[in-house]
Design a protein around this motif. Sequence first.
Motif, mmCIF file in Angstrom:
data_model
loop_
_atom_site.group_PDB
_atom_site.id
_atom_site.type_symbol
_atom_site.label_atom_id
_atom_site.label_comp_id
_atom_site.label_asym_id
_atom_site.label_seq_id
_atom_site.Cartn_x
_atom_site.Cartn_y
_atom_site.Cartn_z
ATOM 1 N N ASN A 383 0.821 -1.215 0.000
ATOM 2 C CA ASN A 383 0.000 0.000 0.000
ATOM 3 C C ASN A 383 0.851 1.260 0.000
ATOM 4 O O ASN A 383 0.454 2.289 -0.564
ATOM 5 C CB ASN A 383 -0.965 0.000 1.191
ATOM 6 C CG ASN A 383 -2.215 -0.824 0.913
ATOM 7 O OD1 ASN A 383 -2.647 -0.946 -0.236
ATOM 8 N ND2 ASN A 383 -2.796 -1.411 1.951
ATOM 9 N N LEU A 386 1.673 1.597 -3.639
ATOM 10 C CA LEU A 386 0.503 1.976 -4.427
ATOM 11 C C LEU A 386 0.068 3.413 -4.148
ATOM 12 O O LEU A 386 -0.581 4.041 -4.995
ATOM 13 C CB LEU A 386 -0.667 1.028 -4.124
ATOM 14 C CG LEU A 386 -0.483 -0.423 -4.601
ATOM 15 C CD1 LEU A 386 -1.643 -1.283 -4.113
ATOM 16 C CD2 LEU A 386 -0.370 -0.498 -6.119
ATOM 17 N N LYS A 389 1.760 5.284 -6.928
ATOM 18 C CA LYS A 389 1.947 4.323 -8.013
ATOM 19 C C LYS A 389 2.457 4.985 -9.286
ATOM 20 O O LYS A 389 3.396 4.491 -9.936
ATOM 21 C CB LYS A 389 0.627 3.603 -8.288
ATOM 22 C CG LYS A 389 0.718 2.532 -9.363
ATOM 23 C CD LYS A 389 -0.642 1.875 -9.557
ATOM 24 C CE LYS A 389 -0.643 0.920 -10.733
ATOM 25 N NZ LYS A 389 -1.977 0.333 -10.983
ATOM 26 N N ASP A 419 0.712 -3.359 -13.359
ATOM 27 C CA ASP A 419 -0.361 -2.883 -14.215
ATOM 28 C C ASP A 419 -1.701 -3.508 -13.804
ATOM 29 O O ASP A 419 -1.824 -4.728 -13.661
ATOM 30 C CB ASP A 419 -0.054 -3.236 -15.675
ATOM 31 C CG ASP A 419 -1.069 -2.639 -16.631
ATOM 32 O OD1 ASP A 419 -1.470 -1.486 -16.409
ATOM 33 O OD2 ASP A 419 -1.455 -3.337 -17.584
ATOM 34 N N GLY A 420 -2.683 -2.683 -13.599
ATOM 35 C CA GLY A 420 -4.002 -3.179 -13.228
ATOM 36 C C GLY A 420 -4.223 -3.295 -11.736
ATOM 37 O O GLY A 420 -5.337 -3.605 -11.288
ATOM 38 N N GLN A 421 -3.166 -3.062 -10.941
ATOM 39 C CA GLN A 421 -3.335 -3.106 -9.489
ATOM 40 C C GLN A 421 -4.105 -1.860 -9.023
ATOM 41 O O GLN A 421 -3.938 -0.771 -9.581
ATOM 42 C CB GLN A 421 -1.969 -3.158 -8.785
ATOM 43 C CG GLN A 421 -1.211 -4.454 -8.980
ATOM 44 C CD GLN A 421 -1.833 -5.628 -8.246
ATOM 45 O OE1 GLN A 421 -2.640 -5.443 -7.321
ATOM 46 N NE2 GLN A 421 -1.485 -6.830 -8.677
ATOM 47 N N PRO A 422 -4.933 -2.009 -7.984
ATOM 48 C CA PRO A 422 -5.693 -0.853 -7.483
ATOM 49 C C PRO A 422 -4.785 0.128 -6.741
ATOM 50 O O PRO A 422 -3.598 -0.127 -6.568
ATOM 51 C CB PRO A 422 -6.701 -1.507 -6.529
ATOM 52 C CG PRO A 422 -6.011 -2.758 -6.055
ATOM 53 C CD PRO A 422 -5.215 -3.252 -7.235
ATOM 54 N N ASP A 423 -5.362 1.237 -6.313
ATOM 55 C CA ASP A 423 -4.585 2.227 -5.564
ATOM 56 C C ASP A 423 -4.430 1.846 -4.094
ATOM 57 O O ASP A 423 -3.627 2.438 -3.372
ATOM 58 C CB ASP A 423 -5.258 3.608 -5.656
ATOM 59 C CG ASP A 423 -5.247 4.146 -7.079
ATOM 60 O OD1 ASP A 423 -4.326 3.765 -7.840
ATOM 61 O OD2 ASP A 423 -6.152 4.913 -7.435
ATOM 62 N N PHE A 424 -5.201 0.836 -3.677
ATOM 63 C CA PHE A 424 -5.131 0.415 -2.274
ATOM 64 C C PHE A 424 -5.696 -1.000 -2.179
ATOM 65 O O PHE A 424 -6.682 -1.324 -2.836
ATOM 66 C CB PHE A 424 -5.968 1.370 -1.396
ATOM 67 C CG PHE A 424 -5.789 1.136 0.080
ATOM 68 C CD1 PHE A 424 -4.719 1.696 0.769
ATOM 69 C CD2 PHE A 424 -6.701 0.359 0.777
ATOM 70 C CE1 PHE A 424 -4.562 1.472 2.130
ATOM 71 C CE2 PHE A 424 -6.547 0.130 2.143
ATOM 72 C CZ PHE A 424 -5.467 0.702 2.818
ATOM 73 N N ILE A 425 -5.039 -1.876 -1.408
ATOM 74 C CA ILE A 425 -5.545 -3.237 -1.227
ATOM 75 C C ILE A 425 -5.915 -3.465 0.235
ATOM 76 O O ILE A 425 -5.289 -2.906 1.143
ATOM 77 C CB ILE A 425 -4.524 -4.301 -1.689
ATOM 78 C CG1 ILE A 425 -3.237 -4.241 -0.869
ATOM 79 C CG2 ILE A 425 -4.221 -4.164 -3.169
ATOM 80 C CD1 ILE A 425 -2.301 -5.414 -1.124
ATOM 81 N N THR A 426 -6.904 -4.298 0.448
ATOM 82 C CA THR A 426 -7.350 -4.600 1.814
ATOM 83 C C THR A 426 -7.193 -6.078 2.150
ATOM 84 O O THR A 426 -7.340 -6.467 3.302
ATOM 85 C CB THR A 426 -8.834 -4.212 1.984
ATOM 86 O OG1 THR A 426 -9.609 -4.903 0.993
ATOM 87 C CG2 THR A 426 -9.005 -2.708 1.824
ATOM 88 N N ASP A 429 -2.991 -10.748 -1.708
ATOM 89 C CA ASP A 429 -3.003 -11.247 -3.082
ATOM 90 C C ASP A 429 -1.747 -12.100 -3.286
ATOM 91 O O ASP A 429 -0.645 -11.572 -3.441
ATOM 92 C CB ASP A 429 -3.039 -10.078 -4.061
ATOM 93 C CG ASP A 429 -3.159 -10.533 -5.519
ATOM 94 O OD1 ASP A 429 -2.851 -11.711 -5.801
ATOM 95 O OD2 ASP A 429 -3.547 -9.712 -6.369
#
Length: 470
Positions: A383, A386, A389, A419-426, A429
Amino acid sequence: MAEERIVRVIAPTASKADAGNALQAAKRRVAAYARVSTDEDEQLTSYQNQVEYYTHYIKSRPDWEFIGLYADEGISGLNTKKRSGFRQMVEDAMNGRIDLILTKSISRFARNTVDSLVTIRELKAKGVEVFFEKENIYTFDSKGELMITIMSSIAQEESRSISENITWGMRKNMARGKVTMAYGKFLGYRKGADGKPEIVEEEAEVVRRIYRLYLDGHTVREITRILTGDGIPTPSGKNCNWSVSTIMSILRNEKYKGDALLQKVYTADFLNKKMKKNNGVLPQYYVENSHPAIIDEETFDLVQAELAKRGGSSRGRRSGSVFDRKVICGDCGHFYGQKLWYSDASGRVYVWRCTHKYDTTPNCGTPVVREDELQAAFITAFNQILGDKAGYVAELAAEIENAKPARIGQIRRYLKALDGQPDFITSFDGDAFKELVENITVRSSGDMAVCFKDGRKIEIPKNIRKENQK
């Protein structure tokens, strides 16, 4: 005066019928042996001629009984180990099934002087004779062994000369950059109409898949299980049972990037065809762009770097976790290993701990960590990346201009994973972790450091990680 010599005649007692039976019993059991050393049309014609000639010749003799014809096609006469027809004939003769063996010449029988003489003496001791038609030599003849020794030596020296001439020609071709492949056992290529290697696309895709799987974090042993499970034929095409050595050979072979290193091995003994690895004994020749490439240079160099980093390890993940061989002890540098901590009604709980810490002489004080703690460390570190990013991607893209090929390939794969990763993960992965993270170091304090494959390291204090687990 000497006494007169007296001669008495003993009249025959057997009938003519009995004499005929004795003649029938005295028939010699005769076999023939034929061999050609290559699969060339001319040689195969010679082989067929030998088969037809000896079959007809033996059957035409009333005093001979045809036992059979033993043969070996496309096999060298320098030793008998791979000549199944020859070995079967000798075995049958030693077991009393054959009295006489016919063969075209000493060189057809054996080009190795020792093999030739040893076999002839063994057969002779069992009362089995060999006739060499070209030289007109019977082994029961008093002069036979001397002549056979001389002729066998000549045949062996002829083979040595042929071997040296072939080797000389091959080395001249190498020096000119001529590339040859064992197409029958080489995945991805076949011999083209012009005699040069051409790509077999269906097989080439398997090669590309192997490279992708390895760079995605799979071990060599895991790749063997994947390909075997999918029923993909091995390079020889005989079965689908892939081995670690086959995968390693494909990952290391420069031919897949369109280059060729020639004279990797050489024949140390022309008699037994023993091959040795060329460790500087003879010159080698590296030919660039010798044929079409299946793997681009960046990917190939990246795989070589990864092989060196892993130490050529083929070990599989015993735990089946993405963290296997990814978690390192900050005190001693050993890997963390997974262990079942306890199992109850709520399910199995696994922890990770330093494998060296629990040796007989522990010397580190790093703590045991749970898998959810490792996941939280990655989420926190990722995070942070990101959060900026766009700037992070621009920084990596700029580095490509002056980077080395292996580094360029690494960055491009890294950018592709971002590429394609969100701006924040919860949530955790696993695929992103395998593609982006080099390792996680666990400190004795409980803090962790997440090292990404681009070289960036992010420290994760224990208290921050705890907050992200809530």
